[in-house]
Design an enzyme around this catalytic site. Structure first.
Site, PDB file in Angstrom:
ATOM      1  N   GLU A   1       0.838  -1.204   0.000  1.00 29.84           N
ATOM      2  CA  GLU A   1       0.000   0.000   0.000  1.00 29.84           C
ATOM      3  C   GLU A   1       0.865   1.244   0.000  1.00 29.84           C
ATOM      4  O   GLU A   1       0.750   2.112   0.887  1.00 29.84           O
ATOM      5  CB  GLU A   1      -0.956  -0.029   1.197  1.00 29.84           C
ATOM      6  CG  GLU A   1      -1.945  -1.180   1.109  1.00 29.84           C
ATOM      7  CD  GLU A   1      -2.904  -1.276   2.299  1.00 29.84           C
ATOM      8  OE1 GLU A   1      -2.605  -0.697   3.342  1.00 29.84           O
ATOM      9  OE2 GLU A   1      -3.955  -1.929   2.166  1.00 29.84           O
TER      10      GLU A   1
ATOM     11  N   GLU B   1      -6.233  -7.631  -1.222  1.00 31.54           N
ATOM     12  CA  GLU B   1      -6.676  -7.723   0.175  1.00 31.54           C
ATOM     13  C   GLU B   1      -8.141  -7.337   0.272  1.00 31.54           C
ATOM     14  O   GLU B   1      -8.566  -6.355  -0.314  1.00 31.54           O
ATOM     15  CB  GLU B   1      -5.908  -6.740   1.091  1.00 31.54           C
ATOM     16  CG  GLU B   1      -4.456  -7.029   1.327  1.00 31.54           C
ATOM     17  CD  GLU B   1      -3.822  -6.005   2.277  1.00 31.54           C
ATOM     18  OE1 GLU B   1      -4.579  -5.333   3.011  1.00 31.54           O
ATOM     19  OE2 GLU B   1      -2.602  -5.846   2.254  1.00 31.54           O
TER      20      GLU B   1
END
Lengths: 672, 672, 672
Positions: free
Chosen positions: B149, B307
């Site tokens: 991320e 995710e």
């Protein structure tokens, strides 16, 4: 002083440095179309002139001043000291101020300098000297404008230089360290100082625990900025005979600096005013600012509105444009209350920068916009009422007494009711008068009060002996004094006056207060005349006064809420509760009836009426802020009679004012 | 690229380093039971491998990869650069990023490094090189996962190193300091720069006053992180033929970095998505993220959901588990919109650490939990629909155009309406389409728009010439262009385009706007078709367009709110007001009718329908997010016909979808 | 210990250093008038005695102690270490504590010192030694008061000195760095430590991501302050035989330090208590604080209320005075729950300083005030009930189990429901008992539980093996154990206990929880007995227990909300939902019926009743907090019989208690 331009000054901030040269010609042509008579020039033009340390390029400013002069537009020339050049801030990064928690503001804003910094002072004065030397005698320069909204960005600096300056200021005020310890009550929490260097500004994330320290630091901070103003003024005066001022930001609360003490140092009191889009009665806020600006203008002389807006500001949350007609109604509202000039920020809307979405006289959309049409129309209206210039607002019979230091004290520290703003009660009383077309002067606590029939003292927490004596004199000479809760509690050092609240006013009011019962959010209590109270109640004990209104609910049921003590032909009232607007109106009606203070006209709430008078005539300003037409008649037996200068229509007996409209009637009556 | 595992990938983050070795055997056994085909390994495994400077213990990672490989589970191997080891941060504490106010983040979080720090870069690449050298050719490693991320924890760094890098980036973008001054309009507030070192990141507690500076710093910050990604990718490519990607966080607002410009650098677009427990329509947010991820995937190729969660996250305020059936409905929702893999964070719930209460495929309660049963069932469902893998979502006829830079500009600085989020209007339009089972691509402003019948442009504040031309081309070729308020106002530098709003779109829309009237909180105004508006209105002047809907209340009564300008067989609409959901639906109905864009199926709002098509077949995904059973029929005259892959049931004509259920119908229709 | 003054101690903080010497004489005269028997002296008198480094002026303190002694007033002598002198802080500015974000508090507050600072420690102990040497044997000094509200201003310090001390504490607790890594689960996010110096306090703006680190730092911080207390106590003991204590701040939530572990180190447990003006049932908060103070007092011995207020505090938002009668009702409420002394902050209201508006025994308004009259009356009342002194509160049959560490864990980090306060459930259960006149002891988790019929365990997130075993023993010996949601989840390191919630209590309760469903703000769900739930629900699976109440709404409909598992003659209940007050009352009624725990008296909610008993008699305290008169009768078949010590009236059968009144009945019954 010589007024900078004939009639009512009209114009705004002009920043030609933001635009290519070919735009300038359009600017001056459109300025003349709009009737602009004066512009403020160079407010942020330090770095664009002093392009490197000691290296100055005056060419563009020479050209701009000459161009304006050639078109008959006066220049209000600014010292650009609000925004030091980037090269100076990079070379001396500690010029920017330090906040209470030690955070140093980075460059990139404005008014971001420590007033105690010697390097800033030296460079600023050097540049002001060069500027004044170059343009001091230029015929276009009719007024000097020092800095910009001094204190707006740097009201307080907590750096070590400021700490040293603060200590010197304290030594001057109190005389000795022992006196400071005494004045601040430092025995509490073991804070006694044994050397000057132990005293710091009220640093910390949550401000000063000691309220006296806080209060003195506010005073110091105001004086520190005034010192900068006076230094620049002194430099200018060496090179120019033109008058010098600076733009205040007078409003309804405690000011950032103590403008009342600054005003005598200006050739003309100038102020900025912006309405708040979410203010439920923004026109009253505007009127209050006018009444307060006039109240600090020596002799109530005409003042100058240095900035307001044609529409949306850019610094509020949801910046709404003004409604049709609002531009003229706002501008004439300032004139009604004593302004002999209405200037806008700014002339032409900027394409870039922080203020790219701030409204202007000439919007992004250009001359086809509604704003431009209203700006041109306003210019014409101001010419139609040019004869008003130089007259004064008719003497008020009501005074509302204010003091920034009292406001600072009220809004800081572990007060009985934290979060109660100083402007709350001030604005409520002014609102009740405004709704009734009753003129008041909002005057500093140092003002003479001789001429007033009714003197209102809202939440004046801190009062010195002199002010207390002058206020006590009001009922003694037959006037009516009205004091509200949270007044007279503390002396000038912020220490509680022993013996019971409201300290300084106990004797004149004939009451004392046992305990405070601030109300919780949403809580309301009732009085026996149907009134309701929010935020503040207290347990008053009569000690010579009589109860006018009493509580009927809460644990105070039966106790007095409003009291009156007759004093010869005068009277002293205590309003111990925070009355809601309608309830406060009931008290005001009673006070007006008892004192015989008349309304300016008879009209419904929302129609504003103010009279300006001079040797040459009497001028009645009428502003209808509602969305319905309303009839206005003279106050009491008097008829309206005269001519509306804006429309040319004759006025006799009564006058119909259309929704949203403004009227300026030259009256058939002579100056009293 | 070769897909990392057959069919629809299934799995999650696996952190064996948090568990004793004996747990690993249970892990792989249960992974097989659940049908896990791939796990992401080593995301935070820097310090557990490089245990001291240059000293590496690969043993546990060797074992874990071998164990997974032995059980036929593919590895998505992460570079662990998101979290530098404690010893590195202790030795070089200035690796952590500095916030706008000068605060340096302490170690203890993640993604806490300055992308301009050479020591971080050197150590990170050295470790990536060792990792890639060791496992680059391992048959289990089917995909590389760079960092985690990126930007999630360190989107912007304001340190001096970053300042220097920012200046270099500016020199590259603008060419000269004069050009920067011009682009940023630094004449305002006297901010002109005379040397590069005077330029800093937009430091300060409240961000940059100058919106252009802010915008460029956002661009720099995105590029700075992209540089780190590309550097790691380049190192990996020297040692491994496996594809490389990184997990985005695509959502409904302005992204933390400009993912659309990153996507071409990934072998497969991968993203994370978490629903918000207090989102009143969290399924639509999920769908929008899918449509936007697909919209930036080159060729609309299948993408990877890297995710999501089986239940409660741990970073929200009140982390609620998912309702029964929601796990499958969410996962299949991603697949419907183009994901060929659905992975969870994480495999096994952690006992300790910040994420100890984050849900997992294997909860704290173990295999007797409802979550585990649903995880196993989902694995079986994904195997049942394995043939969907490789197909693509059916081409959309509607595009919604987005741009992160426009969003950054909208959400920062002294905007007309501060606090208006970029996602607000974007999500409202998507919602209206989602409620109607109309598919749209959410595409970057740089995308080709040729294939779309209807192109919607919500609040695209900043637009460059190229994009403006492509958008203007839509109606010219017969399409319908819809532009909302706060679009086209500024050029790419963030400067207002002169001549009136909406700048770049004035001509094509045939309107211009005089002034903005954002509404205050709670305020509503009405339109003449019964619509209501919150938050935003403006005064539109027709200049070639015709009014479709007009105001009936506020000072804008009678003025146009929605306009249309016919352009040949096409049309250009302007929606100048922030319509509430139902009101916006009315406009969308009209647009769908005029453009003839069909619904995917006929079903009530809350039933989601998307079709994926490929050479081998057509697959209709139906997700009933309501708590009632609903009938679904074909759009228009078309009947549904096929077989539900999940239940094996035949489908003919209409289909009943139980509350909360998902269906995947292999249709008896060929690829169009 | 010898009680410092006969009967119930009465007095307050006395700060003569704030006043001129001539005021002192009035002070002692009025103290005698009010019946003051003890004052706390010198709390902030460091800088006024040690006027420069090592230079001490004892004269004023000598005089003050002698004057008090001459008038028969005992002295509770404070070590003034809460507030170091200005000269010390100026010389050693790093004595002040550092916050989690690195911000160092400036001087100017109090309790602003780092407990790990050796210079502070040295100077503090040096001064304490001088103080104790000088007055240790003075007959007036009957009690020592170390510092002030330790931890109130400096509960945590994050400076580098504290970091070092924290590491040493960790080494002591865990034994090795590996053990710390294990206990904190540092493998998550790659945080593993390879050297001690890599461990810091949980610095950062948002606290520690790692909950175990946070929990250990809280423990360290409590111990660090305890170390200072013990060091001062040890110095005092070298010079004085008088007992030593310090004033806690016991309340309804997680304490700032772990008072339960401090209590054994005090000669008498002393605490401060202030009611909150916006607390809808502030009398219950007071009662809970009393029950909790008594619960940690060894042997439930009488304790000392060291501070409370006669009216408005000054640190709340809207500081309201107390209503008539509230002063006595509050003070007697403390005595009822075991206090043998009620002291106020402070004796005389200060004129200046942070606390200038804090109420006092002698207000600004002097002796003509209502407060003064009530203070004098209270003194007389306390003399009337002097015989109560030395008795103990009657043994409770209900215990509520609390633990500060569990509270710290609950309120920090990424919890399932952030913002759920530890005090929420604790106070709800106590309230339900208080409404029913059922006495409970609020005891630390380490307490023996043998004597209780009903043991309630609210939100005890963290539980060690020993406590779990003692709690499980309650039903085994025939008692009833009640455990609420969010209990038993984590071990002492804050790690989740695997196998399903509620971890440690799964077996005894016969349930396990699948998933958490915290409710969103405003959300309510219903149970099948008409109860309603806010904030917290979860999916409970029966595993030996039976459902008592079940959900009827939300996705949990049909699932158990409250369960009971019979254990021999005992029972173990699980209350998995956050019941609203009325609903919780229904459960409590059922528990009281099943356990046979009686009410102290029969009276409506709002009438408080507690009994103190001793060899000499039994004393029933009745406090009517409502604004209506209520009749009180004996519990069950018992009649009331005795004499009201305050009025002298005989009591037989039933007793009428006027609104707002307090009664203390010497009962005609012997000690059970």
């Amino acid at each position: 002083m010589t007024w900078p331009a004939p009639g009512i000054c009209y114009g705004g901030d002009y920043n030609p440095e933001q635009w290519p040269r070919d735009v300038w010609d359009e600017d001056v042509r459109l300025m003349r179309e709009a009737g602009v008579s004066i512009v403020t020039l160079g407010v942020f033009a330090w770095g664009t002139v002093e392009v490197a340390d000691g290296v100055r390029d005056w060419s563009w400013l020479d050209d701009a001043i000459d161009l304006l002069h050639a078109h008959g537009i006066a220049v209000d020339l600014a010292t650009p000291t609000a925004a030091p050049p980037s090269w100076l801030l990079t070379a001396h990064p500690d010029i920017t101020p330090v906040l209470a928690d030690g955070y140093r503001e980075p460059p990139g804003g404005r008014n971001a300098w420590c007033p105690a910094h010697p390097v800033y002072r030296r460079y600023a004065l050097r540049h002001v000297e060069e500027l004044a030397r170059r343009y001091g005698a230029h015929p276009a320069v009719r007024l000097w404008h020092v800095g910009n909204e001094l204190g707006g960005g740097n009201v307080r600096c907590y750096c070590d230089r400021s700490a040293a300056a603060f200590r010197a200021w304290l030594a001057d005020r109190h005389g000795s360290l022992d006196a400071v310890n005494e004045a601040w009550g430092t025995a509490q929490w073991g804070h006694r100082f044994s050397a000057w260097e132990q005293i710091d500004p009220p640093r910390g994330r949550h401000g000063a625990p000691n309220p006296s320290l806080y209060l003195d630091f506010e005073r110091y901070s105001s004086d520190a900025l005034l010192t900068q103003y006076l230094a620049e003024k002194e430099v200018i005066a060496r090179h120019s005979a033109a008058p010098v001022t600076t733009n205040f930001m007078v409003g309804a609360g405690a000011h950032i600096v103590d403008y009342a003490s600054w005003a005598p140092h200006t050739a003309v009191v100038a102020t900025d005013h912006y309405t708040l889009v979410d203010d439920e009665c923004r026109e009253q806020d505007l009127a209050l600012a006018g009444d307060r600006t006039r109240g600090m203008s020596p002799g109530r002389a005409p003042w100058l509105l240095m900035e307001h807006s044609t529409g949306a500001p850019s610094w509020q949350q949801r910046n709404r444009a003004k409604d049709p007609g609002e531009i003229a109604r706002n501008a004439l509202g300032h004139v009604a209350r004593g302004a002999d000039g209405v200037l806008f920020f700014q002339w032409r809307a900027s394409r870039a920068g922080a203020e790219q979405f701030h409204s202007a006289m000439l919007p992004h959309g250009g001359t086809r916009t509604r704003v431009w049409r209203e700006v041109v129309a306003l210019g014409a209206d101001l010419r139609r009422i040019a004869e008003v210039a130089g007259t004064r607002v008719e003497p008020a019979r009501v005074a509302v007494v204010v003091d920034d230091a009292a406001g600072w004290a009220l809004q800081h520290g572990l007060m009985p009711h934290r979060g109660l703003s100083y402007g709350r009660e001030l604005r409520a009383w002014h609102r009740a008068l405004w709704d009734r077309q009753v003129l008041c002067d909002v005057v500093p606590v140092t003002a003479a009060l001789d001429g007033y029939d009714l003197v209102i003292v809202p939440t004046l927490l801190v009062v010195d002996d002199d002010a207390a004596a002058r206020l006590a004199g009001v009922p003694e000479r037959g006037g009516t004094l009205v004091v509200t809760y949270l007044s007279g509690i503390c002396d000038a050092d912020g220490q509680v006056i022993p013996g019971g609240f409201p300290g300084r006013f106990r004797d004149v009011l004939g009451v004392w207060t046992d305990e405070f019962y601030p109300l919780q959010p949403g809580e309301r209590v009732a009085l026996d005349d149907g009134s309701t109270v929010a935020d503040w109640t207290e347990r008053v004990v009569l000690d010579g006064a009589q109860a006018v209104v009493r509580y009927t609910s809460s644990s105070l049921a039966g106790a007095p809420a409003v009291t009156e003590r007759p004093v010869g032909t005068g009277a002293a009232w205590y309003v111990s509760a925070a009355l809601e607007l309608d309830s406060l109106g009931r008290v005001v009606d009673r006070l007006l009836a008892e004192t015989g203070v008349p309304r300016t006209v008879e009209a419904p709430a929302g129609v504003e009426a103010v009279r300006r008078v001079g040797p040459g005539g009497s001028y009645l300003f009428l502003l209808n802020h509602t969305d319905a037409e309303h009839a206005v008649t003279g106050s009491g037996a008097a008829d309206l009679a005269g001519t509306d200068l804006l429309t040319g229509a004759a006025v006799a007996g009564r006058m119909l004012v259309p929704p949203g409209a403004a009227r300026v009637v030259r009256e058939h009556r002579t100056h009293p």
